[in-house]
Design a protein around this motif. Structure first.
Motif, PDB file in Angstrom:
ATOM      1  N   GLU A 139       3.637 -20.273  10.967  1.00 36.27           N
ATOM      2  CA  GLU A 139       4.803 -20.367  12.009  1.00 36.27           C
ATOM      3  C   GLU A 139       4.603 -19.373  12.981  1.00 36.27           C
ATOM      4  OE1 GLU A 139       8.619 -19.187  10.030  1.00 36.27           O
ATOM      5  OE2 GLU A 139       8.119 -20.455   8.177  1.00 36.27           O
ATOM      6  N   ILE A 140       4.971 -20.106  14.297  1.00 40.86           N
ATOM      7  CA  ILE A 140       4.485 -19.262  15.499  1.00 40.86           C
ATOM      8  C   ILE A 140       5.527 -19.442  16.460  1.00 40.86           C
ATOM      9  CG2 ILE A 140       2.950 -19.324  17.738  1.00 40.86           C
ATOM     10  CD1 ILE A 140       0.671 -20.530  15.574  1.00 40.86           C
ATOM     11  N   ALA A 141       5.729 -18.123  17.157  1.00 37.35           N
ATOM     12  CA  ALA A 141       6.768 -17.986  18.144  1.00 37.35           C
ATOM     13  C   ALA A 141       6.053 -17.227  19.167  1.00 37.35           C
ATOM     14  CB  ALA A 141       7.906 -17.182  17.485  1.00 37.35           C
ATOM     15  N   LEU A 142       6.472 -17.334  20.461  1.00 34.40           N
ATOM     16  CA  LEU A 142       5.960 -16.816  21.476  1.00 34.40           C
ATOM     17  C   LEU A 142       7.087 -15.933  21.948  1.00 34.40           C
ATOM     18  CD1 LEU A 142       3.788 -19.050  23.542  1.00 34.40           C
ATOM     19  CD2 LEU A 142       3.290 -16.642  23.108  1.00 34.40           C
ATOM     20  N   GLU A 143       6.830 -14.485  21.905  1.00 34.80           N
ATOM     21  CA  GLU A 143       7.961 -13.483  22.344  1.00 34.80           C
ATOM     22  C   GLU A 143       7.479 -12.572  23.151  1.00 34.80           C
ATOM     23  OE1 GLU A 143       9.921 -12.441  18.862  1.00 34.80           O
ATOM     24  OE2 GLU A 143      10.789 -14.347  18.563  1.00 34.80           O
ATOM     25  N   HIS A 144       8.061 -12.223  24.310  1.00 34.93           N
ATOM     26  CA  HIS A 144       7.907 -11.291  25.090  1.00 34.93           C
ATOM     27  C   HIS A 144       6.237 -11.125  25.427  1.00 34.93           C
ATOM     28  CE1 HIS A 144      11.724  -9.932  24.683  1.00 34.93           C
ATOM     29  NE2 HIS A 144      11.498  -9.900  23.257  1.00 34.93           N
ATOM     30  N   GLY A 145       5.486 -12.301  25.481  1.00 37.37           N
ATOM     31  CA  GLY A 145       4.035 -12.195  25.831  1.00 37.37           C
ATOM     32  C   GLY A 145       3.225 -12.337  24.783  1.00 37.37           C
ATOM     33  N   TYR A 146       3.810 -12.192  23.552  1.00 37.02           N
ATOM     34  CA  TYR A 146       2.954 -12.114  22.408  1.00 37.02           C
ATOM     35  C   TYR A 146       3.230 -13.282  21.551  1.00 37.02           C
ATOM     36  CZ  TYR A 146       1.737  -7.263  22.939  1.00 37.02           C
ATOM     37  OH  TYR A 146       0.998  -6.227  23.364  1.00 37.02           O
ATOM     38  N   ILE A 147       1.987 -13.617  20.657  1.00 36.30           N
ATOM     39  CA  ILE A 147       1.965 -14.688  19.962  1.00 36.30           C
ATOM     40  C   ILE A 147       2.359 -14.078  18.485  1.00 36.30           C
ATOM     41  CG2 ILE A 147       0.836 -16.600  18.495  1.00 36.30           C
ATOM     42  CD1 ILE A 147      -1.507 -15.937  21.010  1.00 36.30           C
ATOM     43  N   GLU A 148       3.332 -14.172  17.921  1.00 31.07           N
ATOM     44  CA  GLU A 148       3.817 -13.716  16.657  1.00 31.07           C
ATOM     45  C   GLU A 148       3.671 -14.831  15.545  1.00 31.07           C
ATOM     46  OE1 GLU A 148       5.168 -10.767  16.259  1.00 31.07           O
ATOM     47  OE2 GLU A 148       6.165 -10.460  18.359  1.00 31.07           O
ATOM     48  N   ALA A 149       2.675 -14.665  14.801  1.00 27.39           N
ATOM     49  CA  ALA A 149       2.183 -15.611  13.753  1.00 27.39           C
ATOM     50  C   ALA A 149       2.587 -15.106  12.527  1.00 27.39           C
ATOM     51  CB  ALA A 149       0.764 -16.049  14.042  1.00 27.39           C
ATOM     52  N   SER A 150       3.166 -15.805  11.533  1.00 26.31           N
ATOM     53  CA  SER A 150       3.209 -15.615  10.249  1.00 26.31           C
ATOM     54  C   SER A 150       2.999 -16.613   9.222  1.00 26.31           C
ATOM     55  CB  SER A 150       4.346 -14.929   9.895  1.00 26.31           C
ATOM     56  OG  SER A 150       5.667 -15.905  10.221  1.00 26.31           O
ATOM     57  N   ALA A 151       2.551 -16.382   8.125  1.00 23.59           N
ATOM     58  CA  ALA A 151       2.345 -17.055   6.960  1.00 23.59           C
ATOM     59  C   ALA A 151       2.264 -16.492   5.670  1.00 23.59           C
ATOM     60  CB  ALA A 151       1.072 -17.825   7.130  1.00 23.59           C
ATOM     61  N   GLY A 152       3.609 -16.409   5.112  1.00 21.44           N
ATOM     62  CA  GLY A 152       3.539 -15.505   3.978  1.00 21.44           C
ATOM     63  C   GLY A 152       2.525 -16.082   2.638  1.00 21.44           C
ATOM     64  N   PRO A 153       2.945 -15.436   1.617  1.00 17.53           N
ATOM     65  CA  PRO A 153       1.806 -15.751   0.310  1.00 17.53           C
ATOM     66  C   PRO A 153       2.173 -17.253  -0.025  1.00 17.53           C
ATOM     67  CG  PRO A 153       3.100 -13.630   0.087  1.00 17.53           C
ATOM     68  CD  PRO A 153       3.506 -14.227   1.366  1.00 17.53           C
ATOM     69  N   GLY A 154       1.020 -17.770  -0.124  1.00 19.69           N
ATOM     70  CA  GLY A 154       1.010 -19.241  -0.429  1.00 19.69           C
ATOM     71  C   GLY A 154       1.175 -20.332   0.854  1.00 19.69           C
ATOM     72  N   LYS A 155       1.670 -19.604   1.691  1.00 15.65           N
ATOM     73  CA  LYS A 155       2.114 -20.725   3.045  1.00 15.65           C
ATOM     74  C   LYS A 155       0.825 -21.373   3.589  1.00 15.65           C
ATOM     75  CE  LYS A 155       6.479 -20.466   3.580  1.00 15.65           C
ATOM     76  NZ  LYS A 155       7.280 -19.407   4.113  1.00 15.65           N
ATOM     77  N   LEU A 156      -0.298 -20.596   3.675  1.00 13.91           N
ATOM     78  CA  LEU A 156      -1.433 -21.540   4.261  1.00 13.91           C
ATOM     79  C   LEU A 156      -1.863 -22.473   3.302  1.00 13.91           C
ATOM     80  CD1 LEU A 156      -3.483 -18.534   5.975  1.00 13.91           C
ATOM     81  CD2 LEU A 156      -1.856 -20.147   7.256  1.00 13.91           C
TER      82      LEU A 156
END
Ligand code: EPZ
Length: 428
Positions: A139-156
């Motif tokens: 999951e990707i969001a662009l906030e305040h000039g940053y790429i906020e990327a997350s993929a909890g356990p088992g998500k990838l």
């Protein structure tokens, strides 16, 4: 650090052998991927460059151990990895900081990486990196000039995906998605993968550490996720761009230069261009000698394209050479259409170049005449040094910190070939 300049007294033919260093653009993703390995990794043939030191600092700030153990060997141990942020101050210094995105997702399921902005060679989007990572479950969001990327356990999750972009394949996106895919469940298949030797080196590194990546050097990679990687040793491939730059240094000064310890098979398009212009080449597996026989030189038409075609990273250096080749040559840039900032500086040295959209026309002149010039990016600076080596009189290349990002001790190496070149402080 005070600013430095390189001062060159041009006009001497360069002669002799020069040892080619390890590849910066291969070492950077290998360093980032090393934090995915369980146990210490010893990388050898790593060049001493400011970009490498920036990546080492970034990995240390994330909690990894990263130590030079010899002049060209780094030991990296990512067991203590805990941070997940690549801050703006690091990314603005070096775009390749984005290489921590994939490994952080695979290891920690989270990454916060400053979005790289523009740079001196034009716009450099990262949409393909993000598209590929999203395709495998990030999951990707662009906030305040940053790429906020997350993929909890088992998500990838391993998937089949297409990474081809408008200008062809992307080296960075292929490497980033490959590294993230190591933490996914199942196999990821990347179609439209970059075929550059630096990408193949990452595949080979992962396999050497116990991973399973198929298709190195092709446009389809299959990456098995979830395999445990164990520590080990790996030697970085030689720098094909540095080797090409030194061969052009021999050519532009009408000299006789041997690039030792290079990989000729990774430089075919550059070698073809040099021999088409009229230089004599003696090629074996790990050395190339360029000799100026004094025969006639002729103009060429070059188009930069993804590997194995002519590399954009040698475009500026070849342009410097073509300014002195009789007749009309053309160079078309298809990877970075705005990568022509060096042209204005070459004109100050007396070159005759017309700039169009993504393309230049070069009318060969008899000689260049030395002047102060300003480096704007890594390869442009190399081109100005090359032009200075051939120009009559003195050329001062200002802002050489650009060149130190990617050429190991270039002034010392050129001096060993007979160049009159030295480094000194630049007035502010
Ligand atoms: C790598 O950059 C190199 N950098 C560059 O070398 C090199 O010029 C470039 O590959 C091309 O060979 C490193 O390896 C650290 P790309 P990278 O993604 O990975 C477009 C040097 O001088 N694109 O392969 O950033 C992009 O705009 C440096 O050592 C997208 O459209 O390049 C370009 O036209 C400069 N979307 C083309 O793809 C994306 O998400 C290839 O770029 C990514 C790229």
């Amino acid at each position: 650090m005070p600013l430095e300049k390189i001062m060159i007294e041009g006009g001497l033919p360069l002669k002799g052998s020069v040892k080619i260093s390890g590849s910066k653009n291969a070492a950077l993703p290998l360093m980032a991927a090393s934090v995915l390995v369980d146990g210490p990794v010893r990388l050898s043939n790593v060049p001493q460059l400011s970009d490498i030191r920036t990546m080492a600092d970034l990995l240390r700030n994330l909690g990894a151990l990263c130590e030079w153990v010899t002049d060209d060997s780094l030991v990296i141990d990512g067991s203590g990895l805990s941070g997940f942020e690549a801050p703006y101050d690091t990314v603005r210094k070096m775009r390749a900081s984005i290489y921590v995105l994939g490994p952080l997702l695979a290891r920690l399921g989270r990454a916060r990486v400053s979005a790289p902005g523009g740079c001196a060679i034009g716009p450099r989007p990262i949409d393909l990196h993000l598209r590929g990572l999203e395709a495998i479950g990030t999951e990707i969001a662009l906030e305040h000039g940053y790429i906020e990327a997350s993929a909890g356990p088992g998500k990838l999750q391993g998937r089949e995906l297409d990474l081809i972009g408008p200008n062809g394949a992307s080296v960075g996106a292929t490497c980033n998605v490959m590294m993230a895919a190591l933490g996914a469940q199942g196999t990821t298949v990347i179609r439209g993968a970059a075929r550059e030797p630096e990408v193949a080196d990452l595949c080979n590194f992962i396999n050497a550490m116990g991973g399973a990546v198929e298709g190195a050097g092709t446009d389809t990679l299959a990456i098995e996720g979830g395999r445990k990687l164990g520590g080990g040793k790996y030697s970085v491939i030689p720098d094909r761009i540095e080797a090409a730059t030194f061969l052009v240094a021999g050519a532009i000064t009408q000299g006789d230069v041997t690039a030792e310890g290079c990989r000729a098979d990774m430089m075919q398009a550059v070698l073809d261009a040099l021999s088409e212009i009229g230089f004599e080449l003696e090629v074996s597996k790990d050395r190339v000698r360029l000799n100026c026989s004094g025969g006639p030189l002729k103009p060429v038409n070059i188009v930069t394209m993804p590997y194995p075609d002519f590399p954009t990273d040698v475009q500026a250096q070849l342009t410097a050479l073509l300014t002195l080749v009789p007749g009309v040559s053309t160079v078309k840039e298809t990877i970075y259409v705005d990568r022509f900032i060096h042209i204005a500086e070459l004109l100050r040295l007396g070159a005759d170049i017309t700039l169009g959209r993504g393309e230049i026309t070069i009318n060969g002149v008899e000689s260049l005449s030395g002047a102060p010039v300003m480096a704007s990016d890594l390869r442009a600076s190399a081109a100005l040094v090359l032009a200075g080596l051939a120009a009559q009189g003195t050329t001062d290349v200002l802002r050489v910190y650009h060149i130190d990002r990617g050429y190991e001790r270039i002034d010392n190496k050129l001096r060993s070939l007979g160049a009159r070149i030295r480094r000194g402080p630049q007035d502010q």
